[in-house]
Enzyme design. Structure first.
Site, PDB file in Angstrom:
ATOM      1  N   GLU A  96     -28.833 -67.638 120.189  1.00  0.00           N
ATOM      2  CA  GLU A  96     -29.428 -68.075 118.923  1.00  0.00           C
ATOM      3  C   GLU A  96     -29.144 -67.092 117.794  1.00  0.00           C
ATOM      4  OE1 GLU A  96     -30.498 -70.880 118.236  1.00  0.00           O
ATOM      5  OE2 GLU A  96     -30.631 -71.712 120.242  1.00  0.00           O
ATOM      6  N   CYS A 252     -24.482 -86.396 112.728  1.00  0.00           N
ATOM      7  CA  CYS A 252     -25.111 -86.470 111.400  1.00  0.00           C
ATOM      8  C   CYS A 252     -24.664 -85.255 110.592  1.00  0.00           C
ATOM      9  CB  CYS A 252     -26.637 -86.495 111.553  1.00  0.00           C
ATOM     10  SG  CYS A 252     -27.490 -86.977 110.044  1.00  0.00           S
ATOM     11  N   CYS A 259     -22.644 -92.655 111.184  1.00  0.00           N
ATOM     12  CA  CYS A 259     -23.858 -93.452 111.398  1.00  0.00           C
ATOM     13  C   CYS A 259     -23.655 -94.554 112.444  1.00  0.00           C
ATOM     14  CB  CYS A 259     -24.321 -94.063 110.085  1.00  0.00           C
ATOM     15  SG  CYS A 259     -24.777 -92.817 108.875  1.00  0.00           S
ATOM     16  N   CYS A 262     -24.436 -93.246 115.816  1.00  0.00           N
ATOM     17  CA  CYS A 262     -25.666 -92.446 115.901  1.00  0.00           C
ATOM     18  C   CYS A 262     -26.679 -93.075 116.865  1.00  0.00           C
ATOM     19  CB  CYS A 262     -26.273 -92.317 114.518  1.00  0.00           C
ATOM     20  SG  CYS A 262     -27.817 -91.414 114.526  1.00  0.00           S
ATOM     21  N   CYS A 268     -33.497 -94.617 111.291  1.00  0.00           N
ATOM     22  CA  CYS A 268     -33.060 -93.826 110.130  1.00  0.00           C
ATOM     23  C   CYS A 268     -33.350 -94.568 108.819  1.00  0.00           C
ATOM     24  CB  CYS A 268     -31.571 -93.540 110.229  1.00  0.00           C
ATOM     25  SG  CYS A 268     -30.972 -92.562 108.847  1.00  0.00           S
TER      26      CYS A 268
HETATM   27 FE1  SF4 Z   1     -27.714 -89.326 110.332  1.00  0.00          FE
HETATM   28 FE2  SF4 Z   1     -29.189 -91.498 109.955  1.00  0.00          FE
HETATM   29 FE3  SF4 Z   1     -26.556 -91.684 109.967  1.00  0.00          FE
HETATM   30 FE4  SF4 Z   1     -27.883 -91.126 112.222  1.00  0.00          FE
HETATM   31  S1  SF4 Z   1     -27.961 -93.016 111.042  1.00  0.00           S
HETATM   32  S2  SF4 Z   1     -25.991 -90.153 111.492  1.00  0.00           S
HETATM   33  S3  SF4 Z   1     -29.558 -89.880 111.434  1.00  0.00           S
HETATM   34  S4  SF4 Z   1     -27.785 -90.582 108.500  1.00  0.00           S
END
Ligand code: SF4
Length: 511
Positions: A96, A252, A259, A262, A268
């Site tokens: 970290e 993201c 997206c 995702c 989201c």
């Molecule tokens: Fe990011 Fe929302 Fe796109 Fe997922 S859907 S990559 S959380 S902006």
């Protein structure tokens, strides 16, 4: 747009955050700034995870994705396989600290070498600072290594080798451990349900919940910590935190989020907002203008989490409207004159003189070529004079500015300083005895130089010198001489020519 007023005066800028490499101060966040004022008003529903079923679904989706897609990283292996809790916490802690402000790809090699050399707190506690600096060289933000070692010594000498077991104690007892690092150690090593907030988490959470106010402001940071603590999976907190950070690092991302891939896209609200904006735009195109805009922020006047009215939604940015950060302070501009002093060592190998920097401040304890800060606006000849004055302190007698050969300028940007090194070189012959009492110094071969605790900036300086030497010794390549590199001029040196110290000291100053 919703009625936003309060944040309008703050100068915000768009764009995604700095990923896992967000500034340590931001990553460590505020240690309890919520407690500073009165109880803040509850955030609007837009910014909350108010539905327990949704929280469960989000945890499940994120963890399933992580199980399938996570990168194999050495610290992750140790966090799972190391049976000793102190060694496990140490392994996570080192990773970290190294990952602060530094890319994962860069850290892997440093981490492996570090853990091989110092696999335990005890081993690190016994190392010298010189060894730590040597291994850290090139990773940047050198105080991190130093503080890591100080903290390891403290654990060994004052805590009987036992790592503190709570996030609170980790912060309280160990230098260099802030809120983020403490949360990472306790969740990943001890399995405690503590959230973490770093640059990646900031970005993901701001997008998930349409938080568009300055993401480094205390109200936003407090809200994000509250959100991270509420969201963290109770049975797999370490994996959940790493999954959230992994999502920010790989899906993201700041400028080009994926997206479509995702795992939490259905949760989201930034994505939802993009869809609504697109629908609104289509209706406008079709002439079906709504009487009032149907895309609102949160509907709470002066919401501390919504974007500033001064920077409303920008449809060209899509989900990257979130998060927003205050404009960064420009790094201050500095100039330093540096001299690469060379000589032929006993076995004929080229050697360089390096001196040690003070034990505190920028690049504390690292080694460098003799260097001296320059006041702004000095002409080249004035710069030479400043540098020879500095070298003269060692020689104890007049030094000729014309002896120095100008190599060029090397720029290195530290987090808060835009540093230009004005590089000169000087070749000395055989047994040179300089009065080096003012700071520790030593002659090193090129190989020893590279293995020493020298900064990346100094490695660039040496590269510049070597490049110039290569250009000048190359066969008729029409090498371009840089300013000041005038062969044959009084006091200048040619490739392969060793200037005796006596000549160096006696050479006349240029007009
Ligand atoms: Fe990011 Fe929302 Fe796109 Fe997922 S859907 S990559 S959380 S902006």
């Amino acid at each position: 747009m919703g009625p936003l007023r309060a944040a309008a005066a703050r100068g915000l800028r768009r764009g995604g955050g700095g990923g896992r490499g967000a500034a340590p101060a931001a990553r460590e966040g505020t240690k309890g700034s919520a407690a500073r004022g009165g109880r803040p008003a509850p955030p609007a529903a837009l910014h909350l995870f108010g539905d327990p079923a949704e929280v469960e679904a989000l945890r499940g989706s994120l963890l399933a994705w992580y199980d399938e897609c996570k990168r194999d990283l050495p610290w992750r292996v140790l966090a799972v396989t190391e049976p000793d809790v102190n060694r496990r916490a140490y392994a996570v802690w080192v990773s970290e600290i190294m990952l602060q402000q530094t890319q994962v790809a860069t850290v892997i090699d440093y981490y492996n070498r570090w853990m091989q050399k110092w696999p335990t707190l005890q081993a690190l506690a016994e190392a010298s600072l010189e060894e730590v600096n040597e291994l850290w060289a090139g990773l940047g933000y050198y105080s991190r290594g130093k503080r890591l070692q100080e903290a390891a010594r403290k654990v060994v000498s004052e805590l009987a080798g036992q790592m503190p077991r709570t996030a609170e104690d980790l912060q309280k007892l160990l230098p260099g451990v802030g809120r983020y690092t403490a949360g990472a150690i306790t969740s990943i090593s001890y399995g405690q349900a503590t959230g973490v907030v770093d640059g990646n988490v900031i970005r993901v959470l701001c997008r998930l919940r349409c938080i568009g106010a300055d993401s480094s402001s205390p109200p936003v940071i407090d809200r994000l910590w509250a959100m991270a603590n509420a969201l963290v999976d109770r049975s797999r907190p370490g994996d959940f935190n790493q999954a959230l950070m992994e999502l920010g690092a790989t899906v993201c991302t700041p400028k080009a989020p994926l997206c479509g891939e995702c795992p939490v896209k259905q949760h989201c609200r930034a994505r939802l907002r993009v869809e609504k904006e697109l629908a609104l735009a289509s209706r406008k195109l079709l002439g079906k203008l709504p009487v009032v805009p149907d895309v609102e922020d949160c509907g709470v006047g002066g919401c501390p989490l919504c974007p500033s009215a001064a920077e409303p939604w920008d449809s060209s940015l899509g989900v990257t409207n979130f998060p927003r950060k205050a404009a960064k302070k420009q790094p201050r501009v500095e100039q330093t004159a540096t001299c690469v002093l060379e000589r032929r060592g006993r076995r004929g190998a080229l050697e360089y003189l390096i001196v040690q920097r003070p034990s505190s401040g920028l690049l504390a304890g690292l080694w460098e070529f003799p260097s001296v800060p320059l006041a702004p606006g000095l002409q080249q000849e004035q710069q030479r004079e400043v540098l020879v004055d500095h070298l003269q302190a060692w020689a104890g007698q007049p030094v000729a500015a014309g002896s120095l050969r100008f190599i060029g300028e090397v720029v290195h940007v530290f987090s808060h300083i835009h540093q230009t090194y004005v590089v000169y070189s000087l070749s000395l012959d055989g047994d040179v005895t300089l009065d080096l009492a003012s700071s520790p110094s030593r002659w090193v071969t090129e190989e020893e130089f590279r293995a020493s605790a020298v900064s990346t900036a100094m490695k660039k300086v040496l590269r510049a010198c070597e490049r110039q030497r290569g250009e000048e010794s190359g066969p008729a390549k029409g090498s371009k001489r840089k300013r000041g590199a005038k062969p044959g001029a009084a006091g200048s040196t040619r490739p392969g020519t060793q200037l005796s110290l006596r000549t160096f000291l006696r050479a006349p100053n240029p007009p």
